[in-house]
Design a protein around this motif. Structure first.
Motif, PDB file in Angstrom:
ATOM      1  N   ASP A  94       0.728  -1.195   0.096  1.00 52.61           N
ATOM      2  CA  ASP A  94       0.008   0.056   0.063  1.00 52.61           C
ATOM      3  C   ASP A  94       0.889   1.364  -0.165  1.00 52.61           C
ATOM      4  O   ASP A  94       1.503   1.554   1.018  1.00 52.61           O
ATOM      5  CB  ASP A  94      -1.060  -0.274   1.264  1.00 52.61           C
ATOM      6  CG  ASP A  94      -1.951   1.240   1.167  1.00 52.61           C
ATOM      7  OD1 ASP A  94      -1.615   2.145   0.870  1.00 52.61           O
ATOM      8  OD2 ASP A  94      -3.070   0.725   1.973  1.00 52.61           O
ATOM      9  N   VAL A  95       0.904   2.047  -1.147  1.00 54.18           N
ATOM     10  CA  VAL A  95       1.775   3.085  -1.170  1.00 54.18           C
ATOM     11  C   VAL A  95       1.558   4.134  -0.335  1.00 54.18           C
ATOM     12  O   VAL A  95       2.315   5.089   0.037  1.00 54.18           O
ATOM     13  CB  VAL A  95       1.896   3.529  -2.896  1.00 54.18           C
ATOM     14  CG1 VAL A  95       2.642   2.613  -3.573  1.00 54.18           C
ATOM     15  CG2 VAL A  95       0.639   4.044  -3.326  1.00 54.18           C
ATOM     16  N   GLU A  96       0.154   4.247  -0.077  1.00 55.12           N
ATOM     17  CA  GLU A  96      -0.152   5.334   0.822  1.00 55.12           C
ATOM     18  C   GLU A  96       0.257   5.195   2.226  1.00 55.12           C
ATOM     19  O   GLU A  96       0.905   5.985   2.726  1.00 55.12           O
ATOM     20  CB  GLU A  96      -1.824   5.364   0.845  1.00 55.12           C
ATOM     21  CG  GLU A  96      -2.526   6.764   1.170  1.00 55.12           C
ATOM     22  CD  GLU A  96      -4.069   6.405   1.293  1.00 55.12           C
ATOM     23  OE1 GLU A  96      -4.613   5.922   0.304  1.00 55.12           O
ATOM     24  OE2 GLU A  96      -4.803   6.888   2.185  1.00 55.12           O
ATOM     25  N   ARG A  97      -0.057   3.948   2.514  1.00 57.39           N
ATOM     26  CA  ARG A  97       0.802   3.501   4.129  1.00 57.39           C
ATOM     27  C   ARG A  97       2.354   3.818   4.064  1.00 57.39           C
ATOM     28  O   ARG A  97       2.844   4.278   4.910  1.00 57.39           O
ATOM     29  CB  ARG A  97       0.419   2.183   4.403  1.00 57.39           C
ATOM     30  CG  ARG A  97      -1.052   1.778   4.919  1.00 57.39           C
ATOM     31  CD  ARG A  97      -1.231   0.415   4.955  1.00 57.39           C
ATOM     32  NE  ARG A  97      -2.809   0.081   5.596  1.00 57.39           N
ATOM     33  CZ  ARG A  97      -3.019  -0.871   6.066  1.00 57.39           C
ATOM     34  NH1 ARG A  97      -2.166  -2.008   6.386  1.00 57.39           N
ATOM     35  NH2 ARG A  97      -4.301  -1.029   6.389  1.00 57.39           N
ATOM     36  N   ALA A  99       3.893   6.057   2.563  1.00 64.43           N
ATOM     37  CA  ALA A  99       4.039   7.414   2.682  1.00 64.43           C
ATOM     38  C   ALA A  99       3.812   7.967   4.042  1.00 64.43           C
ATOM     39  O   ALA A  99       4.332   9.078   4.419  1.00 64.43           O
ATOM     40  CB  ALA A  99       3.252   8.052   1.746  1.00 64.43           C
ATOM     41  N   GLN A 100       2.659   7.204   4.672  1.00 64.34           N
ATOM     42  CA  GLN A 100       2.485   7.914   6.013  1.00 64.34           C
ATOM     43  C   GLN A 100       3.356   7.340   7.222  1.00 64.34           C
ATOM     44  O   GLN A 100       3.292   8.043   8.172  1.00 64.34           O
ATOM     45  CB  GLN A 100       0.887   7.110   6.270  1.00 64.34           C
ATOM     46  CG  GLN A 100       0.164   7.746   7.210  1.00 64.34           C
ATOM     47  CD  GLN A 100      -1.120   6.792   7.672  1.00 64.34           C
ATOM     48  OE1 GLN A 100      -1.814   6.647   6.631  1.00 64.34           O
ATOM     49  NE2 GLN A 100      -1.433   6.458   8.637  1.00 64.34           N
ATOM     50  N   ASP A 270      -0.238   0.989  -6.922  1.00 63.18           N
ATOM     51  CA  ASP A 270      -1.079   2.075  -7.287  1.00 63.18           C
ATOM     52  C   ASP A 270      -0.499   3.386  -8.060  1.00 63.18           C
ATOM     53  O   ASP A 270      -0.983   4.009  -8.587  1.00 63.18           O
ATOM     54  CB  ASP A 270      -1.807   2.383  -6.068  1.00 63.18           C
ATOM     55  CG  ASP A 270      -3.054   1.468  -5.707  1.00 63.18           C
ATOM     56  OD1 ASP A 270      -3.257   0.622  -6.482  1.00 63.18           O
ATOM     57  OD2 ASP A 270      -3.290   1.742  -4.550  1.00 63.18           O
ATOM     58  N   PRO A 273       5.939   4.812  -5.291  1.00 62.90           N
ATOM     59  CA  PRO A 273       5.861   5.638  -4.005  1.00 62.90           C
ATOM     60  C   PRO A 273       6.870   6.883  -3.953  1.00 62.90           C
ATOM     61  O   PRO A 273       7.748   6.789  -4.575  1.00 62.90           O
ATOM     62  CB  PRO A 273       6.508   3.970  -3.224  1.00 62.90           C
ATOM     63  CG  PRO A 273       6.541   2.928  -3.932  1.00 62.90           C
ATOM     64  CD  PRO A 273       6.653   3.616  -5.566  1.00 62.90           C
ATOM     65  N   ARG A 274       6.625   7.618  -2.739  1.00 62.57           N
ATOM     66  CA  ARG A 274       7.405   8.513  -2.334  1.00 62.57           C
ATOM     67  C   ARG A 274       8.741   7.715  -1.573  1.00 62.57           C
ATOM     68  O   ARG A 274       8.891   6.578  -1.242  1.00 62.57           O
ATOM     69  CB  ARG A 274       6.973   9.508  -1.441  1.00 62.57           C
ATOM     70  CG  ARG A 274       5.764  10.348  -2.130  1.00 62.57           C
ATOM     71  CD  ARG A 274       6.204  11.512  -2.815  1.00 62.57           C
ATOM     72  NE  ARG A 274       4.854  11.935  -3.564  1.00 62.57           N
ATOM     73  CZ  ARG A 274       5.013  12.609  -4.568  1.00 62.57           C
ATOM     74  NH1 ARG A 274       6.235  12.765  -5.246  1.00 62.57           N
ATOM     75  NH2 ARG A 274       4.053  13.259  -4.982  1.00 62.57           N
TER      76      ARG A 274
END
Ligand SMILES: *Cc1c(COP(=O)(O)O)cnc(C)c1O
Length: 409
Positions: A94-97, A99-100, A270, A273-274
């Motif tokens: 999960d790329v959002e995770r 980044a978080q 998705d 990633p950062r």
């Protein structure tokens, strides 16, 4: 004079006191001696460029061969390996995770551990945002036969908030890893094993994977004798992929981002990633190459022969010191806390000239400094490890111990 025939360390040249290491692979005093073939390979690696993801993909397949795991990754030490392993358990694909992190709001973030497995190195789990939930007691020390942790206690701590189970592998840790991985499998929770110092025996490279661990972490700077700032993670491909994504430099234009398919499956993501939480634990091409070469040498090494030499040196040290009044020596077999045989020296401060504590202090103040094992000072014991001692250094160590311990009365 060291075994390479050099009589002065670079540290002396810099005006920094050098150390004779009779304590084993301790990071504080520089870990182990990196293999000369690894240093030579690092120098060659420094002369040209390579895509780090390609190099990690090659390392991955070699680590997979050596460990029996799906995949592997080179980190900047075992501690960084633990942090990245935990980050992989927290974020997955999960790329959002990714980044978080280390903010885990809305992310299951608990790492369940037996309380007796808690060590300073588990800070690495917390550093990426996890919360450690420890279970069990210290009842075994009561000597009643009670255990420190029962498998059901680990099971009972697993919930919707669980991200992983943390396990520190030592010859004495309980419950056995297989019991813990069985519990974990029922709940589909990954088990991260800290086996940083559990080599040799070389069979341990594959043992913990065989016993069901999802990610196993080894130090590259201990018995593997790679660069000090390397570690190895071996485990499930999907978790290793998450490690790569959170570790590699991610300043990439999406249209030309083509990481090696052996390491990253772009179709499953998705987007790009950062820079991840692992970016501050960079591994350079030189260290990567050094680790690859060192691992190869470690695999080819005759470990029985090395053990025989360690044992011989330990016996010689023990025999030499046994006639010093107030010193009582014994040699361990090396199947306990340490992986190499070790000389245990009990210092009777009434009969010897020094207490164990004062002996450690005095040896450290020598030029060059001498570090002996000081983990058992409260028992009046110092230990001498042959692991990082060269043949030519033993006489100096023996002579200085005599000088401080032997009573001139
Ligand atoms: C040495 C060690 C580490 C850290 O290893 P590095 O490669 O120095 O980061 C972590 N856990 C345990 C149990 C260790 O012995």
């Amino acid at each position: 004079m060291n075994d390479a025939g050099e009589d002065e360390a670079i540290y002396d040249e810099l005006g920094v006191p050098s150390v004779i290491n009779a304590a084993g692979t301790k990071t504080r005093i520089g870990g182990s001696r990196i293999r000369s073939e690894a240093v030579a390979a690092m120098q060659r690696a420094s002369r040209s460029f390579v895509r780090l993801s390609d190099l990690q993909a090659e390392a991955s397949s070699r680590i997979a061969d050596a460990t029996g795991a799906d995949a592997g990754y080179v980190t900047s030490g075992a501690s960084a390996g633990l942090a990245l392993a935990c980050a992989a358990a927290l974020a997955g694909r999960d790329v959002e995770r990714m980044a978080q992190l280390p903010d885990t709001t809305g992310i299951p973030d608990e790492v369940v551990m037996a309380r007796t497995h808690r060590i300073g190195y588990d800070h690495a789990f917390r550093a990426v945002g996890a919360t450690i939930v420890d279970v069990g007691t210290n009842d075994r020390h009561l000597g009643t036969g009670a255990t420190n942790v029962e498998p059901w206690e680990i099971e009972a701590a697993i919930s919707e908030e669980t991200a992983a189970i943390g396990y520190v592998q030592k010859p004495y840790t309980q419950p056995p890893l297989e019991v813990v991985t069985d519990v974990a499998a029922d709940y589909d929770v990954p088990v991260i094993v800290d086996a940083a110092a559990e080599l040799p025996p070389a069979e341990n490279l594959s043992r913990f994977v065989d016993e069901g661990a999802d990610l196993v972490v080894f130090s590259g700077g201990k018995a593997i004798r790679g660069p000090q700032t390397t570690g190895v993670v071996a485990g499930r491909a999907e978790l290793i992929e998450s490690i790569a994504l959170q570790h590699l430099d991610m300043h990439a234009a999406a249209d030309v981002w083509t990481p090696p398919s052996g390491l990253v499956d772009v179709d499953q993501l998705d987007g790009v990633p950062r820079q991840g939480i692992g970016r501050s634990m960079k591994v350079g091409k030189e260290e990567l190459v050094g680790l690859i070469v060192a691992l190869e040498s470690f695999l080819e090494e005759d470990h029985d022969e090395r053990r025989r030499v360690w044992r011989e040196r330990a016996d010689r040290i023990a025999a030499d010191l046994s006639d010093v009044a107030g010193l009582e020596t014994a040699v361990t077999t090396g199947d306990g806390v340490s992986v190499a045989p070790e000389v245990v020296v009990r210092v009777d401060s009434d009969a010897a000239r020094s207490s164990a504590t004062n002996l450690v202090r005095a040896l450290r103040a020598e030029t060059p400094r001498i570090f002996v094992g000081s983990d058992r000072l409260e028992e009046g014991i110092v230990t001498i490890s042959p692991l990082c001692l060269e043949a030519g250094e033993i006489d100096y160590v023996l002579e200085r111990i005599r000088a401080h311990a032997a009573c001139d009365c």
